[in-house]
Motif scaffolding. Structure first.
Motif, PDB file in Angstrom:
ATOM      1  N   ARG A 127      37.145  40.554  41.171  1.00 59.49           N
ATOM      2  CA  ARG A 127      35.724  40.180  41.272  1.00 59.49           C
ATOM      3  C   ARG A 127      34.985  40.554  39.985  1.00 59.49           C
ATOM      4  N   GLU A 128      35.262  41.752  39.472  1.00 56.85           N
ATOM      5  CA  GLU A 128      34.628  42.206  38.230  1.00 56.85           C
ATOM      6  C   GLU A 128      34.945  41.259  37.076  1.00 56.85           C
ATOM      7  N   PHE A 129      36.177  40.721  37.064  1.00 57.68           N
ATOM      8  CA  PHE A 129      36.596  39.789  36.010  1.00 57.68           C
ATOM      9  C   PHE A 129      36.074  38.372  36.246  1.00 57.68           C
ATOM     10  N   GLY A 130      35.373  38.142  37.366  1.00 55.33           N
ATOM     11  CA  GLY A 130      34.781  36.844  37.638  1.00 55.33           C
ATOM     12  C   GLY A 130      35.666  35.864  38.385  1.00 55.33           C
ATOM     13  N   ALA A 131      36.696  36.361  39.054  1.00 56.30           N
ATOM     14  CA  ALA A 131      37.630  35.483  39.761  1.00 56.30           C
ATOM     15  C   ALA A 131      36.952  34.763  40.919  1.00 56.30           C
ATOM     16  N   ALA A 132      37.280  33.494  41.066  1.00 55.62           N
ATOM     17  CA  ALA A 132      36.847  32.717  42.222  1.00 55.62           C
ATOM     18  C   ALA A 132      37.825  32.886  43.373  1.00 55.62           C
ATOM     19  N   ASP A 133      39.090  33.076  43.032  1.00 62.20           N
ATOM     20  CA  ASP A 133      40.154  33.216  44.028  1.00 62.20           C
ATOM     21  C   ASP A 133      41.144  34.286  43.605  1.00 62.20           C
ATOM     22  N   LEU A 134      41.747  34.900  44.618  1.00 64.06           N
ATOM     23  CA  LEU A 134      42.847  35.830  44.414  1.00 64.06           C
ATOM     24  C   LEU A 134      44.018  35.280  45.219  1.00 64.06           C
ATOM     25  N   VAL A 135      45.170  35.124  44.579  1.00 63.46           N
ATOM     26  CA  VAL A 135      46.339  34.547  45.238  1.00 63.46           C
ATOM     27  C   VAL A 135      47.527  35.493  45.080  1.00 63.46           C
ATOM     28  N   LEU A 136      48.556  35.250  45.886  1.00 65.72           N
ATOM     29  CA  LEU A 136      49.785  36.022  45.767  1.00 65.72           C
ATOM     30  C   LEU A 136      50.914  35.255  46.434  1.00 65.72           C
TER      31      LEU A 136
ATOM     32  N   PHE B  46      48.524  42.388  31.854  1.00 68.90           N
ATOM     33  CA  PHE B  46      47.811  43.334  32.704  1.00 68.90           C
ATOM     34  C   PHE B  46      46.847  44.203  31.909  1.00 68.90           C
ATOM     35  N   VAL B  47      46.321  43.654  30.813  1.00 69.15           N
ATOM     36  CA  VAL B  47      45.315  44.327  30.000  1.00 69.15           C
ATOM     37  C   VAL B  47      43.994  43.602  30.219  1.00 69.15           C
ATOM     38  N   PRO B  48      42.927  44.327  30.622  1.00 64.58           N
ATOM     39  CA  PRO B  48      41.648  43.677  30.886  1.00 64.58           C
ATOM     40  C   PRO B  48      41.148  42.878  29.683  1.00 64.58           C
ATOM     41  N   PRO B  49      40.551  41.726  29.919  1.00 66.31           N
ATOM     42  CA  PRO B  49      40.245  41.092  31.194  1.00 66.31           C
ATOM     43  C   PRO B  49      41.346  40.145  31.700  1.00 66.31           C
ATOM     44  N   ALA B  50      42.487  40.111  31.024  1.00 66.70           N
ATOM     45  CA  ALA B  50      43.581  39.245  31.488  1.00 66.70           C
ATOM     46  C   ALA B  50      44.146  39.756  32.807  1.00 66.70           C
TER      47      ALA B  50
END
Length: 156
Positions: free
Chosen positions: A108-117, A44-48
């Motif tokens: 989005r800032e990190f460049g993700a194409a998808d967000l899952v949960l 949980f440390v940016p950009p991870a």
């Protein structure tokens, strides 16, 4: 009003909220088989990733959540929402949406194409929040023993 700020996933505020979250889930989990797994702070440390807490006007931590990078999905870079939690006294005030919106913005800032949960079917309010935030049911992407439902949202 609640404000969101990034913290270390093992900070005292985050740990206190996670302790409360895990205790509540273990106490109410069907069959009593809830498996507690504290997050790896490095994930949980940016950009991870990032971990956030929601604080009230007095500065008290009332909720939390995080995103972490997981293996790419069919659309590319993918992040996962983890440990979205609001204290019972803070529920119904829009805090869950505030935290989820902040996490989506970070993804989005990190460049993700998808967000899952992933989540459990006993968490009806969470399912409602995810559906109203644009998440849709997807096939399982992990083997989380605590999960019975998986959701995803394209960000690109």
């Amino acid at each position: 009003m609640l404000t969101v700020r990034a913290v270390a996933a093992d900070s005292p505020a985050a740990r206190g909220l996670l302790d409360e979250y895990f205790a509540m889930r273990a106490a109410g989990f069907p069959g009593g088989a809830y498996r507690t797994t504290y997050p790896d702070p490095a994930a949980f440390v940016p950009p991870a990733g990032v971990f956030v807490i929601a604080e009230d006007d007095a500065g008290a931590a009332r909720g939390c959540g995080g995103i972490r990078r997981i293996p790419d999905g069919p659309s590319g870079l993918r992040y996962e929402v983890k440990h979205l939690f609001m204290q019972p006294s803070a529920r119904g005030l829009g805090g869950g949406r505030i935290v989820l919106t902040a996490l989506e913005a970070k993804a989005r800032e990190f460049g993700a194409a998808d967000l899952v949960l992933d989540t459990h079917h006993s968490l009806d309010a969470a399912a409602g929040l995810y559906a109203s935030s644009g998440f849709a049911a997807i096939p399982p992407y992990n083997d989380n023993a605590n999960a019975t439902r998986w959701y995803g949202k394209p960000l690109t």
